[in-house]
Design an enzyme around this catalytic site. Structure first.
Site, mmCIF file in Angstrom:
data_model
loop_
_atom_site.group_PDB
_atom_site.id
_atom_site.type_symbol
_atom_site.label_atom_id
_atom_site.label_comp_id
_atom_site.label_asym_id
_atom_site.label_seq_id
_atom_site.Cartn_x
_atom_site.Cartn_y
_atom_site.Cartn_z
ATOM 1 N N PHE A 11 15.076 15.774 82.329
ATOM 2 C CA PHE A 11 15.138 16.934 81.442
ATOM 3 C C PHE A 11 13.995 16.937 80.422
ATOM 4 O O PHE A 11 13.319 17.962 80.227
ATOM 5 C CB PHE A 11 16.498 16.952 80.739
ATOM 6 C CG PHE A 11 16.588 17.813 79.516
ATOM 7 C CD1 PHE A 11 16.242 19.148 79.561
ATOM 8 C CD2 PHE A 11 17.044 17.286 78.313
ATOM 9 C CE1 PHE A 11 16.334 19.948 78.419
ATOM 10 C CE2 PHE A 11 17.143 18.068 77.174
ATOM 11 C CZ PHE A 11 16.776 19.398 77.228
ATOM 12 N N ILE A 12 13.751 15.808 79.752
ATOM 13 C CA ILE A 12 12.655 15.723 78.792
ATOM 14 C C ILE A 12 11.362 15.316 79.489
ATOM 15 O O ILE A 12 10.278 15.795 79.159
ATOM 16 C CB ILE A 12 12.989 14.738 77.652
ATOM 17 C CG1 ILE A 12 14.218 15.218 76.874
ATOM 18 C CG2 ILE A 12 11.803 14.573 76.706
ATOM 19 C CD1 ILE A 12 14.674 14.252 75.782
ATOM 20 N N GLY A 13 11.475 14.433 80.472
ATOM 21 C CA GLY A 13 10.286 13.916 81.128
ATOM 22 C C GLY A 13 9.452 14.978 81.805
ATOM 23 O O GLY A 13 8.210 14.962 81.725
ATOM 24 N N ASP A 46 12.526 2.220 90.821
ATOM 25 C CA ASP A 46 13.272 1.797 89.636
ATOM 26 C C ASP A 46 12.354 1.047 88.692
ATOM 27 O O ASP A 46 11.606 0.142 89.105
ATOM 28 C CB ASP A 46 14.440 0.896 90.079
ATOM 29 C CG ASP A 46 15.488 0.716 89.001
ATOM 30 O OD1 ASP A 46 15.119 0.425 87.844
ATOM 31 O OD2 ASP A 46 16.682 0.872 89.309
ATOM 32 N N VAL A 47 12.419 1.409 87.406
ATOM 33 C CA VAL A 47 11.565 0.767 86.413
ATOM 34 C C VAL A 47 11.897 -0.718 86.253
ATOM 35 O O VAL A 47 11.097 -1.491 85.716
ATOM 36 C CB VAL A 47 11.675 1.521 85.065
ATOM 37 C CG1 VAL A 47 13.021 1.231 84.390
ATOM 38 C CG2 VAL A 47 10.521 1.170 84.143
ATOM 39 N N ALA A 68 15.730 5.911 81.200
ATOM 40 C CA ALA A 68 16.835 5.255 80.498
ATOM 41 C C ALA A 68 18.161 5.813 80.972
ATOM 42 O O ALA A 68 18.240 6.953 81.441
ATOM 43 C CB ALA A 68 16.723 5.461 78.976
ATOM 44 N N TYR A 170 24.724 2.677 73.569
ATOM 45 C CA TYR A 170 23.436 3.341 73.805
ATOM 46 C C TYR A 170 22.495 3.122 72.623
ATOM 47 O O TYR A 170 21.317 2.779 72.802
ATOM 48 C CB TYR A 170 23.665 4.829 74.040
ATOM 49 C CG TYR A 170 22.405 5.651 74.117
ATOM 50 C CD1 TYR A 170 21.457 5.411 75.105
ATOM 51 C CD2 TYR A 170 22.162 6.685 73.206
ATOM 52 C CE1 TYR A 170 20.296 6.174 75.181
ATOM 53 C CE2 TYR A 170 21.016 7.449 73.281
ATOM 54 C CZ TYR A 170 20.087 7.186 74.271
ATOM 55 O OH TYR A 170 18.931 7.933 74.347
ATOM 56 N N LYS A 174 18.693 1.345 72.431
ATOM 57 C CA LYS A 174 17.475 2.008 71.953
ATOM 58 C C LYS A 174 16.814 1.180 70.850
ATOM 59 O O LYS A 174 15.588 1.060 70.811
ATOM 60 C CB LYS A 174 17.787 3.413 71.451
ATOM 61 C CG LYS A 174 18.362 4.366 72.476
ATOM 62 C CD LYS A 174 17.556 4.416 73.764
ATOM 63 C CE LYS A 174 16.262 5.186 73.645
ATOM 64 N NZ LYS A 174 15.566 5.321 74.960
ATOM 65 N N ASN A 199 18.434 15.996 68.328
ATOM 66 C CA ASN A 199 19.230 16.637 69.383
ATOM 67 C C ASN A 199 18.361 17.613 70.167
ATOM 68 O O ASN A 199 18.078 18.717 69.692
ATOM 69 C CB ASN A 199 20.441 17.339 68.773
ATOM 70 C CG ASN A 199 21.396 16.349 68.137
ATOM 71 O OD1 ASN A 199 21.152 15.863 67.039
ATOM 72 N ND2 ASN A 199 22.475 16.035 68.827
#
Length: 340
Positions: A11-13, A46-47, A68, A170, A174, A199
């Site tokens: 979504f962000i990537g 996979d990272v 993540a 979570y 982080k 958010n």
């Protein structure tokens, strides 16, 4: 510049990839899933796999690390999954970056490292917000209390210098990612920006996941013709930032990383304080759905208020949000690919 984006199909990537490519960078994506239409070379893997990281890093000059497991988690049985992906994955990536001689990193961190936001007591000044007691929440006393006089604390903007106080699995992972990054920078002369997202909302918001947060949950209810249900009294303060503004923050940070051997944290938020009730009402308005219902329900692990002071990002990197909140909500509501 050749830039590796881990989690670049997400979504962000994916907007980060598009912003980098649009600025003329050569982009490589490492993700467990392939995404059609990305302007990037894609490595599916996979990272946590060292050989995969080595392959994805070939020729790279910088990394944007977004891969993540996200969200609050369900219970403590989620610990291995969160730590195994977020922290072990970050450690494997950092080691691979050191082997490859890649010394520039943008880490996708989060506001959750702060726990509760910043507060002050009218009588005693700045004060920490202790974890809220279930008895208070059940009685409708939602505001954190001053530890000295037990009066409700007043929320303030939280700055990057606030101490970490993670209050979920979570959040703990982080914070650990940030510390691993700092150790990598000191030990190998790397340079890293820690981008603490608030958010995030926008097109492609996933369906009813903890990561998507209340925006997705509210919109799903409205699409079913139901009123969005708002927990507590709806006055929880948040900072809702559009995903394209987050992508632009990556561009700004990539061009102005801190000196070698150091990290620098940046809050990535709109700078405008809104409440959860504001969000629910806005989504109801743009969809023409029923107005929100304030339930008084609560979740013990939720923080009351956390809103960003993004002055550092603006002053040091010249970034400013460009997306209009109302237009962003309308865009989200019209996006048939978002939220299921």
């Amino acid at each position: 510049m050749r830039v590796l984006v881990t989690g670049g199909a997400g979504f962000i990537g994916s907007p980060v990839v598009e912003a980098l490519a649009g600025a003329g960078h050569e982009v490589v994506v490492l993700d467990r899933h392939e995404r059609a239409g990305l302007p990037a070379e894609q490595v599916v893997g996979d990272v946590r796999d060292a050989e995969t990281c080595d392959r994805a890093l070939r020729g790279a000059a910088a990394v944007c690390h977004l891969a993540a497991v996200v969200g609050m988690g369900t219970d403590l049985q989620d610990l291995p999954a969160y730590a195994g992906t977020n922290d072990l994955g970050t450690a494997v990536l950092l080691a691979a970056m050191h082997r490859a001689g890649v010394g520039r990193l943008l880490l996708a961190s989060s506001m959750v490292v702060y726990g509760e936001g910043a507060y002050a007591c009218p009588q005693h000044g700045p004060a920490p917000a202790l974890p809220r007691r279930e008895a208070d929440l059940a009685a409708g006393r939602f505001e954190p209390a001053c530890p000295h006089c037990v009066q409700p604390l007043l929320p303030r903007l939280v700055t990057e210098d606030a101490p970490a106080d993670p209050r979920s699995v979570y959040a703990a992972t982080k914070a650990a990612q940030e510390m691993l990054t700092a150790a990598w920078a000191r030990g190998g002369g790397g340079r890293a920006a820690l981008l603490r997202f608030h958010n995030v909302y926008g097109p492609g918001l996933p369906h009813d996941t903890p990561y998507a947060g209340v925006a997705a949950i509210f919109l799903s209810a409205l699409r079913r013709g139901e009123a969005p249900r708002v927990f507590e009294d709806g006055a929880q303060r948040r900072d809702f930032v559009h995903v394209r503004d987050v992508a632009r923050a990556h561009l700004a940070a990539l061009e102005a990383l801190p000196p070698a051997g150091t990290t620098r944290a940046y809050n990535v938020g709109s700078g405008t304080v809104r409440t959860v009730g504001d969000l629910a009402a806005g989504l109801a308005r743009v969809t023409g759905g029923p107005p929100p219902v304030v339930t008084g329900d609560y979740r013990l692990g939720d923080v009351r208020h956390v809103t960003a002071d993004s002055a550092r990002l603006r002053a040091e990197l010249g970034w400013a949000p460009e997306e209009d909140f109302e237009a962003g909500l309308r865009e989200l509501a019209e996006d048939v690919s978002a939220v299921g």
